[in-house]
Design a protein around this motif. Sequence first.
Motif, PDB file in Angstrom:
ATOM      1  N   LEU A 249      -7.897   9.406  -5.733  1.00 21.96           N
ATOM      2  CA  LEU A 249      -8.567   8.247  -5.155  1.00 21.96           C
ATOM      3  C   LEU A 249      -9.480   7.536  -6.145  1.00 21.96           C
ATOM      4  N   LYS A 251      -9.083   5.923  -8.906  1.00 18.00           N
ATOM      5  CA  LYS A 251      -8.689   4.592  -9.338  1.00 18.00           C
ATOM      6  C   LYS A 251      -8.869   3.555  -8.235  1.00 18.00           C
ATOM      7  N   LYS A 252      -8.949   4.035  -6.975  1.00 20.21           N
ATOM      8  CA  LYS A 252      -9.123   3.108  -5.862  1.00 20.21           C
ATOM      9  C   LYS A 252     -10.587   2.720  -5.653  1.00 20.21           C
ATOM     10  N   SER A 306     -14.117  -1.231  -1.909  1.00 27.14           N
ATOM     11  CA  SER A 306     -13.187  -0.703  -2.919  1.00 27.14           C
ATOM     12  C   SER A 306     -11.814  -0.451  -2.312  1.00 27.14           C
ATOM     13  N   LEU A 307     -11.794   0.207  -1.169  1.00 25.40           N
ATOM     14  CA  LEU A 307     -10.523   0.526  -0.517  1.00 25.40           C
ATOM     15  C   LEU A 307      -9.794  -0.738  -0.072  1.00 25.40           C
ATOM     16  N   SER A 310      -8.410  -2.364  -3.244  1.00 26.78           N
ATOM     17  CA  SER A 310      -7.270  -1.593  -3.766  1.00 26.78           C
ATOM     18  C   SER A 310      -6.023  -1.820  -2.921  1.00 26.78           C
ATOM     19  N   ARG A 311      -6.238  -1.906  -1.609  1.00 30.18           N
ATOM     20  CA  ARG A 311      -5.088  -2.142  -0.716  1.00 30.18           C
ATOM     21  C   ARG A 311      -4.488  -3.520  -0.964  1.00 30.18           C
ATOM     22  N   GLN A 313      -4.671  -5.221  -3.765  1.00 33.85           N
ATOM     23  CA  GLN A 313      -4.029  -5.204  -5.080  1.00 33.85           C
ATOM     24  C   GLN A 313      -2.658  -4.536  -5.004  1.00 33.85           C
ATOM     25  N   ALA A 314      -2.584  -3.422  -4.266  1.00 33.18           N
ATOM     26  CA  ALA A 314      -1.303  -2.723  -4.109  1.00 33.18           C
ATOM     27  C   ALA A 314      -0.281  -3.600  -3.402  1.00 33.18           C
TER      28      ALA A 314
END
Length: 331
Positions: A249, A251-252, A306-307, A310-311, A313-314
């Motif tokens: 996690l 990197k997230k 952050s989460l 990250s979501r 970006q994914a």
Amino acid sequence: MDVSMTLWVLTIVGLAALIAVDFFIGRKPHEVSIKEAGIWTAVWIALAGLFGLGLFYFGGAQPAGEFFAGFITEKSLSVDNLFVFVLIMSKFAVPAQYQQRVLLFGVLIALVLRAVFIAAGAAIIASFSWVFFIFGAFLIWTAWKLIQEARADHEDEEYEENKLLKAAERRFGVADRYHGTKLWIEENGKRVMTPMLVVMLAIGTTDVLFALDSIPAIFGLTQDPYIVFTANAFALMGLRQLYFLIGGLLKKLVHLSYGLSVILGFIGVKLVLHALHELGVHVPEISIPVSLAVICGVLVITTITSLIASRKQAAAEAAGGGDAYKDSIDA
């Protein structure tokens, strides 16, 4: 908080016993599962919670609040250590089954070195109240530096060995491969270090750099050496399990550095206000409940953002990959 020498000894013996139990339970080299890491992370957090409740029962709300504020701050700052630990493990290609042993001894080295830092810091603070200005300014500068680093691109960042580690390698030599959990071996008639020992020293000594901001930060929350030491001890001792639990996690947590910079900057301002108060200047002081609320609030907000980031970006990368694949088919 008035702490007797007997309590100090009992605390250190108790912590040593917990570390021994942790070592003997996981003494057989093996790859740590998420389940095992999760259980032990919960155990260490529960032990820290029980210790804090013990402080509340015997010492009152003030020392308990200082401990929890210090523990949460040190725990959050130690998560930042994990990024470097990942780089070190990658640099030295540590086999998965040996990583827990490396982290255990690396953290022990870090704990001993931090104890020295804490003793020195307590002695300086007891003699010179103006040192709070230095600590405060340093934390504010560190906060700004963290923001600058967070905005930079660290995708290709690699771990560089410090001078102490390089000097030890030149002095003793290093074997060309791992030899189980051995730290020293005989090679061509000469006693040399194994990569296992080098990695342990790398993690232990690298943590000293992190202590340069974490120790002043916790002294900004409490000047009680006993609370400073125990908060650091509980935060560090659960770091090994946390490494395996949230390694994927890390990197997230793209906004973690921003959150830590806010916390360090906040504590830096708190230290400056405290220093002014010590000089007789009438300025407001930030209480422990307020500090605890700010620290927890910042961590919660930065974790959520952050989460979410990250979501997104994914999802964007997945959409981009899909378009690229479609273009290649059309071509």
